[in-house]
Design a protein around this motif. Structure first.
Motif, short mmCIF file in Angstrom:
data_model
loop_
_atom_site.label_atom_id
_atom_site.label_comp_id
_atom_site.label_asym_id
_atom_site.label_seq_id
_atom_site.Cartn_x
_atom_site.Cartn_y
_atom_site.Cartn_z
N GLY A 59 -5.63 11.33 -7.12
CA GLY A 59 -5.56 12.16 -8.32
C GLY A 59 -4.37 11.77 -9.18
N LEU A 60 -3.24 11.50 -8.54
CA LEU A 60 -2.04 11.10 -9.28
C LEU A 60 -2.24 9.72 -9.92
CD1 LEU A 60 0.87 11.58 -10.15
CD2 LEU A 60 1.62 10.65 -7.94
N ARG A 61 -2.89 8.81 -9.19
CA ARG A 61 -3.17 7.50 -9.76
C ARG A 61 -4.01 7.63 -11.05
NH1 ARG A 61 -2.35 5.49 -4.25
NH2 ARG A 61 -4.11 6.60 -3.35
N ARG A 87 7.44 11.24 -5.10
CA ARG A 87 8.39 11.69 -4.07
C ARG A 87 7.82 12.87 -3.28
NH1 ARG A 87 12.33 10.70 -8.09
NH2 ARG A 87 12.33 12.90 -8.68
N GLU A 88 7.21 13.81 -3.98
CA GLU A 88 6.64 14.98 -3.31
C GLU A 88 5.56 14.58 -2.31
OE1 GLU A 88 5.31 17.53 -6.41
OE2 GLU A 88 7.34 18.01 -7.13
N LEU A 89 4.67 13.66 -2.73
CA LEU A 89 3.59 13.23 -1.84
C LEU A 89 4.13 12.41 -0.67
CD1 LEU A 89 0.71 12.31 -4.33
CD2 LEU A 89 0.74 14.15 -2.64
N SER A 90 5.15 11.60 -0.92
CA SER A 90 5.76 10.83 0.17
C SER A 90 6.39 11.76 1.20
CB SER A 90 6.82 9.87 -0.38
OG SER A 90 6.22 8.86 -1.17
N GLU A 91 7.00 12.85 0.73
CA GLU A 91 7.60 13.83 1.64
C GLU A 91 6.54 14.54 2.46
OE1 GLU A 91 9.86 16.26 -0.98
OE2 GLU A 91 11.41 14.74 -1.33
N ILE A 92 5.41 14.87 1.83
CA ILE A 92 4.31 15.50 2.56
C ILE A 92 3.79 14.56 3.64
CG2 ILE A 92 1.92 16.31 2.36
CD1 ILE A 92 2.65 17.34 -0.46
N MET A 93 3.63 13.29 3.30
CA MET A 93 3.15 12.31 4.27
C MET A 93 4.14 12.15 5.42
SD MET A 93 0.59 10.44 4.94
CE MET A 93 0.25 9.24 6.23
N ALA A 94 5.42 12.18 5.12
CA ALA A 94 6.43 12.07 6.18
C ALA A 94 6.33 13.24 7.16
CB ALA A 94 7.82 12.01 5.56
N ARG A 95 6.09 14.44 6.62
CA ARG A 95 5.96 15.61 7.49
C ARG A 95 4.71 15.49 8.38
NH1 ARG A 95 7.91 18.32 2.80
NH2 ARG A 95 5.82 19.03 2.17
N GLY A 100 9.08 9.95 -15.51
CA GLY A 100 9.77 10.99 -14.77
C GLY A 100 8.80 11.87 -14.00
N GLU A 101 7.72 12.28 -14.64
CA GLU A 101 6.71 13.11 -13.98
C GLU A 101 6.08 12.37 -12.80
OE1 GLU A 101 3.90 14.03 -16.99
OE2 GLU A 101 5.32 15.12 -18.25
N THR A 102 5.77 11.11 -13.01
CA THR A 102 5.10 10.33 -11.97
C THR A 102 5.99 10.12 -10.76
OG1 THR A 102 3.77 9.18 -13.64
CG2 THR A 102 3.94 8.13 -11.48
N ARG A 103 7.25 9.80 -10.99
CA ARG A 103 8.16 9.56 -9.87
C ARG A 103 8.42 10.83 -9.07
NH1 ARG A 103 11.82 5.75 -13.75
NH2 ARG A 103 10.68 3.80 -13.38
N ARG A 104 8.51 11.95 -9.76
CA ARG A 104 8.68 13.23 -9.03
C ARG A 104 7.46 13.50 -8.16
NH1 ARG A 104 11.13 14.77 -13.89
NH2 ARG A 104 9.18 15.62 -14.73
N ALA A 105 6.27 13.30 -8.71
CA ALA A 105 5.04 13.53 -7.94
C ALA A 105 4.93 12.57 -6.77
CB ALA A 105 3.83 13.40 -8.86
N LEU A 119 0.83 -1.20 0.00
CA LEU A 119 0.00 0.00 0.00
C LEU A 119 0.87 1.26 0.00
CD1 LEU A 119 -3.12 0.18 0.12
CD2 LEU A 119 -2.89 0.67 2.56
N TRP A 120 0.48 2.22 -0.80
CA TRP A 120 1.15 3.53 -0.83
C TRP A 120 0.08 4.61 -0.78
CZ3 TRP A 120 1.03 7.64 -4.40
CH2 TRP A 120 2.00 8.64 -4.19
N LEU A 121 -0.01 5.30 0.35
CA LEU A 121 -0.97 6.40 0.51
C LEU A 121 -2.37 5.97 0.11
CD1 LEU A 121 1.17 9.45 -0.71
CD2 LEU A 121 1.07 8.37 1.54
N ALA A 122 -2.85 4.91 0.74
CA ALA A 122 -4.22 4.44 0.60
C ALA A 122 -4.54 3.86 -0.78
CB ALA A 122 -5.22 5.55 0.94
N GLY A 123 -3.55 3.33 -1.47
CA GLY A 123 -3.81 2.74 -2.78
C GLY A 123 -2.53 2.22 -3.41
N PHE A 124 -2.61 1.90 -4.70
CA PHE A 124 -1.43 1.41 -5.40
C PHE A 124 -0.52 2.57 -5.77
CE2 PHE A 124 -4.51 2.32 -8.78
CZ PHE A 124 -3.75 3.01 -9.71
N LYS A 125 0.76 2.30 -5.88
CA LYS A 125 1.70 3.33 -6.30
C LYS A 125 1.53 3.56 -7.80
CE LYS A 125 6.27 4.76 -4.83
NZ LYS A 125 7.52 4.36 -4.16
N PRO A 126 1.35 4.79 -8.24
CA PRO A 126 1.11 5.04 -9.67
C PRO A 126 2.15 4.45 -10.60
CG PRO A 126 0.65 7.01 -8.39
CD PRO A 126 1.25 6.01 -7.44
N SER A 127 3.40 4.41 -10.17
CA SER A 127 4.45 3.86 -11.02
C SER A 127 4.27 2.36 -11.26
CB SER A 127 5.83 4.12 -10.42
OG SER A 127 5.91 3.66 -9.09
#
Length: 233
Positions: free
Chosen positions: A187-189, A131-139, A124-129, A90-98
Motif C-alpha cells: 500500500g505504501l509503495r 520506519r513504522e513498518l520496519s519497526e512492526i516487522m522487527a517486533r 518525509g511522509e514516506t520515510r516515516r511510514a 528486498l524490503w518487506l516483500a518488494g522495493f523500498k518506496p523511497s
C-alpha cells in the motif's frame, strides 16, 4: 511436477513474472523512445497514454503478488525467483518506496521550486511510514524468536497432538501478522508512486518510469549473471 504440487502459488508467480518482465522491457523501450521525441501535442498525448499503460502493467504485478500472498505470504519475503543480489535489496516483500524518490532525484533535473517543496514533503511522509513498518516487522521477528514458539518449532518432529495444535495456531498468527505487513508495505509503495505522479508533469513522469524500469531490469540481469558465474565456479 513435485515442486509445482508442493507450492503452486510460487510456481504460478514464477510463470507470471516471466511474461511480465518481457512486457516490462517492451514498455521500457517505448518510454525511452518517447523521452527522445521533440515536444509536440502528439507527444503529450502519447505520454499520457503510455503512462496509463505502464501503471496498469504495475497493477497487474501487485494483483498477482496479492494472490500469491493469500496462499503463501512467506515465499514473498524470500522469493526464489529473484537473484541473490536482488534479494539483498528486498524490503518487506518488494522495493523500498523511497527508491522511487531517489529515481526522481536522479532522472528529473527540471523540478520547479514548488515541485521540489512538494517532493520533500513526500520524502518525509514516506520515510516515516517506512520506519513504522520496519519497526512492526522487527517486533514480529522478535515474537517468532520467543522461547515458546522456538521451542515448539525445534521439537516439530516429535510433538504430541496438543503441541501440534499450538504450533499450528502460532504459525497462523505469524501468517496473519506477515500478511498485514505485506499489505501495508505494498500500500505504501502504491501511495508513494501516486503522490510522486501528482507532483510531476507527464514528461517528468515518463523519465521516472523509464529510470525505474532500467534499474529493475538492470539489477536483475546483473544478479542472474553473477549467480550463474558463482554456480559455474
Amino acid at each position: 511436477m513435485a515442486a509445482a504440487a508442493a507450492n503452486p502459488a510460487r510456481e504460478r508467480f514464477i510463470a507470471f513474472l516471466g511474461g511480465w518482465l518481457e512486457r516490462q522491457q517492451t514498455f521500457l523501450d517505448q518510454l525511452l523512445r518517447l523521452v527522445d521525441l521533440p515536444s509536440s501535442e502528439n507527444k503529450a498525448h502519447q505520454q499520457r497514454h503510455l503512462i496509463e499503460q505502464v501503471l496498469c502493467h504495475y497493477q497487474q504485478y501487485f494483483a498477482e503478488k496479492a494472490l500469491t500472498a493469500e496462499e503463501d505470504v512467506f515465499v514473498l519475503f524470500s522469493p526464489p525467483w529473484l537473484s541473490s543480489f536482488e534479494r539483498t535489496m528486498l524490503w518487506l516483500a518488494g522495493f523500498k518506496p523511497s527508491l522511487v524518490l531517489r529515481m526522481v532525484d536522479s532522472s528529473v533535473e527540471d523540478l520547479t521550486a514548488e515541485q521540489a517543496r512538494e517532493m520533500e514533503a513526500v520524502k518525509g511522509e514516506t520515510r516515516r511510514a517506512e520506519r513504522e513498518l520496519s519497526e512492526i516487522m522487527a517486533r514480529i521477528q522478535e515474537s517468532v524468536a520467543a522461547p515458546p514458539i522456538l521451542a515448539l518449532a525445534r521439537r516439530v518432529g516429535r510433538l504430541m497432538d496438543g503441541e501440534i495444535s499450538s504450533l499450528d495456531l502460532a504459525m497462523e498468527t505469524l501468517k496473519t501478522a506477515m500478511l498485514g505487513v505485506f499489505e501495508s508495505a505494498d500500500g505504501l509503495r502504491g501511495s508513494t508512486v501516486r503522490k510522486v505522479m501528482e507532483v510531476l508533469s507527464p514528461e517528468q513522469t515518463v523519465k521516472v518510469l523509464a529510470a525505474v524500469a532500467q534499474f529493475q531490469l538492470g539489477i536483475r540481469r546483473w544478479g542472474l549473471k553473477r549467480d550463474s558465474q558463482q554456480q559455474q565456479s
